[in-house]
Design a protein around this motif. Structure first.
Motif, PDB file in Angstrom:
ATOM      1  N   ALA A 298       0.833  -1.200   0.000  1.00  0.00           N
ATOM      2  CA  ALA A 298       0.000   0.000   0.000  1.00  0.00           C
ATOM      3  C   ALA A 298       0.870   1.254   0.000  1.00  0.00           C
ATOM      4  N   ARG A 299       1.927   1.258   0.822  1.00  0.00           N
ATOM      5  CA  ARG A 299       2.811   2.427   0.877  1.00  0.00           C
ATOM      6  C   ARG A 299       3.486   2.673  -0.469  1.00  0.00           C
ATOM      7  N   VAL A 300       4.008   1.621  -1.090  1.00  0.00           N
ATOM      8  CA  VAL A 300       4.658   1.765  -2.395  1.00  0.00           C
ATOM      9  C   VAL A 300       3.670   2.301  -3.426  1.00  0.00           C
ATOM     10  N   LEU A 305       1.498   6.625  -7.005  1.00  0.00           N
ATOM     11  CA  LEU A 305       0.335   7.351  -7.491  1.00  0.00           C
ATOM     12  C   LEU A 305       0.458   8.843  -7.234  1.00  0.00           C
ATOM     13  N   ARG A 306       0.921   9.206  -6.039  1.00  0.00           N
ATOM     14  CA  ARG A 306       1.033  10.623  -5.713  1.00  0.00           C
ATOM     15  C   ARG A 306       1.961  11.338  -6.689  1.00  0.00           C
ATOM     16  N   LEU A 307       3.092  10.731  -6.979  1.00  0.00           N
ATOM     17  CA  LEU A 307       4.028  11.366  -7.900  1.00  0.00           C
ATOM     18  C   LEU A 307       3.426  11.521  -9.290  1.00  0.00           C
ATOM     19  N   LEU A 308       2.671  10.533  -9.746  1.00  0.00           N
ATOM     20  CA  LEU A 308       2.041  10.628 -11.064  1.00  0.00           C
ATOM     21  C   LEU A 308       0.987  11.724 -11.091  1.00  0.00           C
ATOM     22  N   VAL A 309       0.181  11.807 -10.040  1.00  0.00           N
ATOM     23  CA  VAL A 309      -0.877  12.824 -10.027  1.00  0.00           C
ATOM     24  C   VAL A 309      -0.275  14.221  -9.891  1.00  0.00           C
ATOM     25  N   LEU A 310       0.738  14.372  -9.049  1.00  0.00           N
ATOM     26  CA  LEU A 310       1.368  15.690  -8.913  1.00  0.00           C
ATOM     27  C   LEU A 310       2.098  16.081 -10.197  1.00  0.00           C
ATOM     28  N   LYS A 311       2.683  15.123 -10.896  1.00  0.00           N
ATOM     29  CA  LYS A 311       3.271  15.425 -12.207  1.00  0.00           C
ATOM     30  C   LYS A 311       2.192  15.934 -13.152  1.00  0.00           C
ATOM     31  N   THR A 312       1.043  15.277 -13.129  1.00  0.00           N
ATOM     32  CA  THR A 312      -0.066  15.686 -13.998  1.00  0.00           C
ATOM     33  C   THR A 312      -0.518  17.099 -13.661  1.00  0.00           C
ATOM     34  N   SER A 330      -4.037   8.602 -17.575  1.00  0.00           N
ATOM     35  CA  SER A 330      -3.324   7.590 -16.791  1.00  0.00           C
ATOM     36  C   SER A 330      -3.749   7.600 -15.331  1.00  0.00           C
ATOM     37  N   ILE A 331      -3.869   8.804 -14.743  1.00  0.00           N
ATOM     38  CA  ILE A 331      -4.253   8.851 -13.329  1.00  0.00           C
ATOM     39  C   ILE A 331      -5.688   8.371 -13.136  1.00  0.00           C
ATOM     40  N   LYS A 332      -6.546   8.649 -14.111  1.00  0.00           N
ATOM     41  CA  LYS A 332      -7.941   8.199 -14.006  1.00  0.00           C
ATOM     42  C   LYS A 332      -8.024   6.682 -14.055  1.00  0.00           C
ATOM     43  N   ILE A 333      -7.158   6.050 -14.828  1.00  0.00           N
ATOM     44  CA  ILE A 333      -7.141   4.588 -14.925  1.00  0.00           C
ATOM     45  C   ILE A 333      -6.545   3.967 -13.661  1.00  0.00           C
ATOM     46  N   ALA A 334      -5.388   4.487 -13.247  1.00  0.00           N
ATOM     47  CA  ALA A 334      -4.604   3.816 -12.212  1.00  0.00           C
ATOM     48  C   ALA A 334      -5.107   4.059 -10.793  1.00  0.00           C
ATOM     49  N   THR A 335      -5.504   5.282 -10.488  1.00  0.00           N
ATOM     50  CA  THR A 335      -5.719   5.638  -9.084  1.00  0.00           C
ATOM     51  C   THR A 335      -6.941   4.972  -8.462  1.00  0.00           C
ATOM     52  N   PRO A 336      -8.131   5.082  -9.053  1.00  0.00           N
ATOM     53  CA  PRO A 336      -9.282   4.450  -8.385  1.00  0.00           C
ATOM     54  C   PRO A 336      -9.116   2.948  -8.184  1.00  0.00           C
ATOM     55  N   ARG A 337      -8.590   2.282  -9.204  1.00  0.00           N
ATOM     56  CA  ARG A 337      -8.441   0.831  -9.130  1.00  0.00           C
ATOM     57  C   ARG A 337      -7.493   0.437  -8.003  1.00  0.00           C
ATOM     58  N   ALA A 338      -6.351   1.126  -7.905  1.00  0.00           N
ATOM     59  CA  ALA A 338      -5.366   0.789  -6.883  1.00  0.00           C
ATOM     60  C   ALA A 338      -5.871   1.113  -5.480  1.00  0.00           C
ATOM     61  N   VAL A 339      -6.577   2.234  -5.334  1.00  0.00           N
ATOM     62  CA  VAL A 339      -7.053   2.621  -4.004  1.00  0.00           C
ATOM     63  C   VAL A 339      -8.183   1.714  -3.542  1.00  0.00           C
ATOM     64  N   VAL A 340      -9.039   1.275  -4.450  1.00  0.00           N
ATOM     65  CA  VAL A 340     -10.059   0.290  -4.082  1.00  0.00           C
ATOM     66  C   VAL A 340      -9.397  -0.958  -3.512  1.00  0.00           C
ATOM     67  N   ASP A 341      -8.294  -1.384  -4.114  1.00  0.00           N
ATOM     68  CA  ASP A 341      -7.583  -2.567  -3.640  1.00  0.00           C
ATOM     69  C   ASP A 341      -7.009  -2.344  -2.240  1.00  0.00           C
ATOM     70  N   ILE A 342      -6.436  -1.170  -2.004  1.00  0.00           N
ATOM     71  CA  ILE A 342      -5.902  -0.858  -0.670  1.00  0.00           C
ATOM     72  C   ILE A 342      -7.018  -0.855   0.370  1.00  0.00           C
ATOM     73  N   LEU A 343      -8.127  -0.211   0.035  1.00  0.00           N
ATOM     74  CA  LEU A 343      -9.259  -0.153   0.970  1.00  0.00           C
ATOM     75  C   LEU A 343      -9.835  -1.541   1.224  1.00  0.00           C
ATOM     76  N   ASP A 344      -9.851  -2.376   0.207  1.00  0.00           N
ATOM     77  CA  ASP A 344     -10.365  -3.732   0.371  1.00  0.00           C
ATOM     78  C   ASP A 344      -9.511  -4.514   1.370  1.00  0.00           C
ATOM     79  N   ARG A 345      -8.203  -4.348   1.287  1.00  0.00           N
ATOM     80  CA  ARG A 345      -7.315  -5.023   2.257  1.00  0.00           C
ATOM     81  C   ARG A 345      -7.490  -4.450   3.655  1.00  0.00           C
ATOM     82  N   ALA A 346      -7.723  -3.143   3.732  1.00  0.00           N
ATOM     83  CA  ALA A 346      -7.966  -2.540   5.047  1.00  0.00           C
ATOM     84  C   ALA A 346      -9.245  -3.089   5.661  1.00  0.00           C
TER      85      ALA A 346
END
Length: 395
Positions: A298-300, A305-312, A330-346
């Motif tokens: 999750a940390r990685v 993601l933060r670096l990609l969004v701030l670059k954008t 790219s951020i629209k594709i990557a961010t929601p999917r990855a964060v859903v996965d983190i929240l699911d593990r939480a």
């Protein structure tokens, strides 16, 4: 608070600290207590206006912060990580206000943008419709018909964020002024409709995975029946609605993705607190290998993601939306999917508590999962991005 001192100026670090402090004072517990009691946190909204958090990316001459998308990214992440992602309804002036600031007349800016940025009123963007695939704006069925010196609006919208708040005084409505026009991207227009206009009915609250969406001040179904407004309420030129909608999407996606990163930060915090405080099978969860893997991954993911969004955001500030097109998708594709996965593990780590009302994880998961649909589903952006990449190699 996120520590990005290695890439951010002193001014941006100071902004992070200010927003994080406000979020800490008015976090989730405070807000949900108010929301569940049917109360509104208007004093907080007004305080945010005084501190310059509302419309931080919009011109100072109208009451904005005069900064850029990068600064808006900071505000959204820190608010979200602090447990109040849309507590201040920053999306309203920061995104809806962008439309008025860029395309509105001087009179429209004076009448609506200035009080919006001062925290005196709220707004809603009315585009999504229940009968068509609204991610494709060419499908919109709402009609905006010229009648002398007025326009008459007829149509039905739903999931209109913020429309239920009593201070929502203005709707930006997307509809077709030329439904039979040859150019399908010139059929649409956008127009300002005051809430108290006869024929405008806020019909019902819409739920999200069974939740009343407190973060947004509520989503609503809104019906327009022979709603008549002056022609001067048109934003930009007739037929310019599609282009205006596209200009809104870039800031909207930055806003959504930084909210998601804030949610992920909150999920990591909750996972760590849970892991060090609970024991299973004779040892703390924090010593379980699988839990350590979840937290490390999750940390990685969040840092990437933060670096990609701030670059954008930086690209949007320096070369504009067109220059950031690939990154915005790219951020629209990557961010929601990855964060859903983190929240699911939480959720998994919290067991039954993770799906209960005693923790924010279930509500956060539903919000994150919804953002895979908002502003167009993942599949649309993946296809578009792939076509863009393939064009580089076409002969």
């Amino acid at each position: 608070m996120t520590d990005n001192a290695f890439v951010e100026s002193d001014e941006r670090q100071a902004l992070r600290k200010s927003v994080a402090a406000m979020a800490a004072n008015y976090g989730q517990d405070y807000y949900l207590e108010k929301a569940r009691a049917g109360q509104h946190t208007d004093e907080l909204w007004q305080e945010a206006g005084k501190l310059g958090f509302i419309g931080v990316n919009l011109p100072e001459e109208y009451g904005g912060g005069g900064a850029g998308m990068y600064e808006l990214s900071i505000v959204m992440e820190e608010m979200s990580a602090g447990g109040c992602p849309l507590l201040l309804m920053v999306v309203s002036p920061a995104i809806n206000g962008t439309i008025i600031a860029k395309f509105g007349t001087d009179e429209q800016k004076k009448r609506w943008l200035e009080p919006l940025l001062a925290g005196e009123i709220r707004s809603a963007f009315a585009m999504t419709e229940p009968e068509v695939a609204s991610s494709d704006a060419t499908n919109i069925e709402t009609r905006i018909t010229r009648d002398g010196g007025d326009y008459v609006i007829n149509g039905r919208k739903w999931y209109i964020s913020g429309a239920l708040h009593p201070d929502c005084e203005i709707f930006i409505v997307m509809g077709k002024t030329d439904p039979d026009g040859a150019d399908i991207r010139r059929q649409q227009s956008q127009i300002l409709v005051p809430r108290d206009t006869p024929g405008l009915t806020v019909k019902r609250a819409m739920q999200v995975y069974g939740y009343e969406d407190h973060w947004h001040g509520g989503h609503a179904e809104v019906v327009f029946e022979d709603v008549r407004v002056p022609a001067a309420n048109l934003i930009g030129e007739e037929g310019g609605g599609f282009a205006i909608a596209q200009a809104r999407l870039g800031p909207g996606r930055i806003h959504h993705c930084m909210r998601l990163i804030g949610m992920a930060e909150r999920a990591i915090e909750l996972m760590c607190r849970r892991a060090v405080s609970r024991t299973a099978f004779g040892k703390p969860l924090a010593q379980q290998g699988v839990v350590q893997n979840w937290i490390a991954d999750a940390r990685v993911t969040v840092e990437q993601l933060r670096l990609l969004v701030l670059k954008t955001a930086w690209l949007m500030d320096t070369v504009g939306n067109r220059g950031a097109h690939t990154e915005i998708q790219s951020i629209k594709i990557a961010t929601p999917r990855a964060v859903v996965d983190i929240l699911d593990r939480a959720v998994q780590l919290h067991g039954a508590g993770g799906v209960s009302q005693d923790f924010p994880l279930a509500a956060l998961w539903s919000a994150a999962r919804t953002l895979r649909l908002a502003d167009g589903p993942d599949e649309v952006h993946r296809q578009s991005l792939a076509r863009r990449e393939l064009r580089k190699y076409a002969h």
